[in-house]
Design an enzyme around this catalytic site. Structure first.
Site, PDB file in Angstrom:
ATOM      1  N   THR A 275       0.820  -1.202   0.000  1.00 29.34           N
ATOM      2  CA  THR A 275       0.000   0.000   0.000  1.00 29.34           C
ATOM      3  C   THR A 275       0.859   1.260   0.000  1.00 29.34           C
ATOM      4  OG1 THR A 275      -1.900   1.067   1.065  1.00 29.34           O
ATOM      5  CG2 THR A 275      -0.199   0.175   2.510  1.00 29.34           C
ATOM      6  N   GLN A 297      -1.009   4.504   6.932  1.00 32.99           N
ATOM      7  CA  GLN A 297      -0.706   3.524   5.893  1.00 32.99           C
ATOM      8  C   GLN A 297       0.524   2.706   6.230  1.00 32.99           C
ATOM      9  OE1 GLN A 297      -2.854   2.831   3.172  1.00 32.99           O
ATOM     10  NE2 GLN A 297      -4.022   4.036   4.632  1.00 32.99           N
ATOM     11  N   HIS A 300       0.206  -0.820   7.834  1.00 35.23           N
ATOM     12  CA  HIS A 300      -0.230  -2.009   7.091  1.00 35.23           C
ATOM     13  C   HIS A 300       0.864  -3.053   6.984  1.00 35.23           C
ATOM     14  CE1 HIS A 300      -4.283  -1.368   5.529  1.00 35.23           C
ATOM     15  NE2 HIS A 300      -3.990  -0.109   5.323  1.00 35.23           N
ATOM     16  N   GLU A 367      -1.270   5.127  -5.012  1.00 37.84           N
ATOM     17  CA  GLU A 367      -2.530   4.431  -4.737  1.00 37.84           C
ATOM     18  C   GLU A 367      -3.504   5.387  -4.058  1.00 37.84           C
ATOM     19  OE1 GLU A 367      -4.015   0.498  -2.196  1.00 37.84           O
ATOM     20  OE2 GLU A 367      -2.125   1.484  -1.704  1.00 37.84           O
ATOM     21  N   HIS A 368      -3.058   6.039  -2.992  1.00 41.75           N
ATOM     22  CA  HIS A 368      -3.856   7.047  -2.286  1.00 41.75           C
ATOM     23  C   HIS A 368      -3.101   8.369  -2.347  1.00 41.75           C
ATOM     24  CE1 HIS A 368      -4.393   3.146  -0.083  1.00 41.75           C
ATOM     25  NE2 HIS A 368      -5.670   3.447  -0.232  1.00 41.75           N
ATOM     26  N   ASP A 401     -10.741   4.075   3.273  1.00 44.12           N
ATOM     27  CA  ASP A 401     -10.532   2.658   3.567  1.00 44.12           C
ATOM     28  C   ASP A 401     -11.794   1.986   4.076  1.00 44.12           C
ATOM     29  OD1 ASP A 401      -7.894   2.537   2.801  1.00 44.12           O
ATOM     30  OD2 ASP A 401      -7.088   2.881   4.810  1.00 44.12           O
ATOM     31  N   HIS A 460     -11.699 -11.460 -46.987  1.00 45.78           N
ATOM     32  CA  HIS A 460     -12.557 -10.519 -46.272  1.00 45.78           C
ATOM     33  C   HIS A 460     -13.451  -9.775 -47.261  1.00 45.78           C
ATOM     34  CE1 HIS A 460      -9.955 -11.325 -42.899  1.00 45.78           C
ATOM     35  NE2 HIS A 460     -10.570 -10.443 -42.114  1.00 45.78           N
TER      36      HIS A 460
END
Length: 476
Positions: A275, A297, A300, A367-368, A401, A460
Site C-alpha cells: 500500500t 498507511q 499495514h 494508490e492514495h 478505507d 474478407h
C-alpha cells in the site's frame, strides 16, 4: 534491550530528537524511531521528464517475477490434486489441519450472530455507502445509429462467476470483503465466492469478522484458502470449488504472483503491491494531520510507502517532529510502522512549488493521494495519476478505507498511470452488437473491399462481394 533505531540528530532539518516516554514509562519506543523518514530534495533544479523523474522517487522492492517461480509448483499442485493440495498447504503455511476447505453455512451464521454490535453497525454503514456509489456506476446499453439501417449497440454483461480474496495475514480485513463484494453484486454477478486464509486461532476457519461480513452481504460460498493457493483454486477449480472467470482482491506478493501466473486464463483486477500514501501539502497543512495519515498507511506492512511532497521546509520539519510522539503512542511500531517509514519506499520530497509538486505526484502515481493545500479542490482537479484522491483536511485516506463510499482496492506501484481501482466496471464486459440492413451494407461495401485488399486479405472482401452477386455496389 538495546534500541533498534538509535536517536540521531537530523542535520538537514536541524531538529534533534529526544526520547519520549510511553504510557508504560519505557522510553525505548521513541528511541527506536529516531530519524524516522528520509528526505529527497528536488528544489533548485529543473525536474527531469518521464522515467527519469520516476527513478528519483521512493519505491519499495517488490519483485513479482522472482515470486512467480515459487508459486508455480503451488498452483500446479492445486491443479492436479485439488482440495487435497489446499488442505496440505493450509497445514504447511497456516499451521492448521483442515477437514474441508469450504466453510460450513453454520459457521457463517454463527459469526454474524456473535459479531460485536458496534462492528456490525459500522460494516452496515460501510456497505450502505459503498452501494450508493457503486450502484451509480452501472452502465446501461447504448445504441448508436451510424447510418440509416446501420447501428452499433454496446451492452454490458457481468462475468458469470468471480472469486474474491480477503487477506488474513498481519491484519483482518472485513472492509476488503465489502469493497470486493459490493461492486460485484451491483454489477449483477450471479456467482460470488470468497476465500480468506485459515486461522489456527479459529479452528481452521477464516477470521470470524471476515465470515460475519460475508454473511452480512449474503455471500454463503466461502473457502479457507490463502495466498497463491486461493487464486489457483479459483482459476482451476477443485472438487468443492467450481472455477471462476475472474479473481479480484488485495493480497501479498504471492497473491500478485499467482494472478500474473493465471493472466490469460482468468481475469484479474491488478497485481496489487504494498500500500502507498502520498500527501501533496503546502504551508497551510496541519503537520499533525499529515503525520497521522502517513502513519496510518505505514501500519499495514513494513513495505508500505508513506511519501510527503511539499514546498514548505517548515512543514517538513514539523511533520518529522510530529512523527515521533505519534509513532511512539501507537501499535505495530517495530514490525510495521518504523520499518515502513525508514524504508527506501518512504520519504519527504521537497519541491519548489505546487506546480512542481503536481509533476512529482503524477510521476509517482500513488494508490492514495491526499491534497492538503490551499484551494485543494482546484489542485486535485489537475492531478492525472492516482488511484484515489482525497481533498482537504477532512478527507483522510482512513475514511476511504472504510466508509467514504469509494473503493479501497486501488492500483499500486505506479500503475495508477494506466489502471483504475476496483469498481462495477471491473465485473462487466462491453459487447458490441452490429445490426446492418442490406442497403446500409451496400452503402459502405466498396470501402470494406478496398481496405480488405489493402491489407492483402481478399477473402474478407469476398465475404462482402458474395452478398451482392460478386458485384460490389458503388460506395456513396
Amino acid at each position: 534491550m538495546q534500541p533498534i533505531f538509535p536517536v540521531v540528530a537530523r542535520v538537514a532539518s536541524g531538529v534533534s530528537y529526544q526520547p519520549l516516554k510511553r504510557a508504560d514509562g519505557d522510553p525505548s519506543g521513541s528511541a527506536r524511531i529516531g530519524c524516522v523518514i528520509s528526505r529527497i530534495d528536488l528544489r533548485g533544479d529543473a525536474l527531469p521528464e518521464g522515467p527519469a523523474l520516476r527513478d528519483l522517487l521512493p519505491r519499495a522492492d517488490f519483485d513479482v517475477s522472482a515470486a512467480l517461480e515459487k508459486v508455480r509448483p503451488i498452483c500446479e499442485a492445486v491443479h492436479h490434486r485439488g482440495d487435497a493440495a489446499l488442505i496440505d498447504f493450509a497445514e504447511k503455511f497456516d499451521g492448521v489441519k483442515l477437514d474441508q476447505v469450504r466453510v460450513p453455512a453454520a459457521a457463517l451464521t454463527r459469526a454474524l450472530e456473535e459479531l460485536d454490535p458496534a462492528v456490525r453497525a459500522a460494516l452496515e454503514e460501510s456497505v450502505r455507502r459503498a452501494r450508493l456509489v457503486h450502484r451509480a456506476q452501472r452502465r446501461s446499453a447504448h445504441t448508436t445509429q451510424v447510418v440509416p439501417g446501420g447501428s452499433v449497440t454496446e451492452k454490458w454483461v457481468p462475468v458469470e462467476r468471480v472469486g474474491l480474496y480477503a487477506p488474513g495475514g498481519r491484519s483482518v480485513y472485513p472492509s476488503s470483503v465489502v469493497m470486493n463484494v459490493v461492486p460485484a453484486q451491483e454489477a449483477g454477478v450471479e456467482s460470488i465466492a470468497l476465500a480468506s486464509p485459515a486461522q489456527a486461532e479459529f479452528n481452521g476457519l477464516p477470521h470470524p469478522t471476515i465470515l460475519a461480513a460475508c454473511a452480512l452481504l449474503g455471500v454463503d460460498e466461502v473457502y479457507a484458502a490463502g495466498g497463491a493457493t486461493a487464486v489457483a483454486m479459483f482459476a482451476y477449480g477443485t472438487e468443492s470449488c467450481p472455477p471462476a472467470n475472474m479473481v479480484t482482491g488485495p493480497g501479498n506478493i504471492w497473491v500478485a504472483a499467482a494472478k500474473r501466473y493465471f493472466t490469460g486464463k482468468i481475469g484479474i483486477d491488478a497485481e496489487a503491491g504494498p500500500t502507498e500514501i502520498a500527501v501533496l501539502a503546502d504551508a497551510t497543512a496541519d503537520p499533525v494531520h499529515v503525520a497521522s495519515d502517513l502513519i496510518s498507511q505505514a501500519e499495514h506492512d513494513p513495505l508500505a510507502a508513506a511519501v510527503l511532497v511539499t514546498d514548505s521546509a517548515e512543514l517538513a520539519d514539523a511533520v518529522e517532529k510530529e512523527l515521533q510522539p505519534q509513532v511512539a503512542a501507537t501499535k505495530h511500531i517495530d514490525d510495521r510502522i518504523v520499518p515502513a517509514l525508514k524504508g527506501k519506499q518512504s520519504a519527504i520530497v521537497l519541491v519548489d512549488g505546487i506546480d512542481q509538486g503536481l509533476r512529482v505526484v503524477d510521476a509517482y502515481g500513488a494508490e492514495h493521494l491526499e491534497i492538503q493545500t490551499a484551494d485543494a479542490a482546484a489542485v486535485a482537479d489537475r492531478v492525472r495519476n492516482a488511484g484515489a484522491i482525497f481533498i482537504g483536511p477532512w478527507s483522510p485516506v482512513s475514511l476511504g478505507d472504510y466508509a467514504a463510499g469509494s473503493n479501497h482496492v486501488l492500483p499500486t506501484g505506479g500503475c495508477a498511470c494506466h489502471s483504475s481501482g476496483l469498481s462495477v466496471q471491473s465485473f462487466l464486459r462491453g459487447i458490441h452488437i452490429v445490426d446492418y440492413t442490406q442497403d446500409a451494407l451496400a452503402e459502405v461495401a466498396q470501402h470494406v473491399v478496398t481496405l480488405a485488399e489493402a491489407e492483402d486479405l481478399p477473402a474478407h472482401g469476398a465475404a462482402i462481394k458474395a452478398r451482392f452477386g460478386w458485384k460490389v455496389p458503388e460506395s456513396k
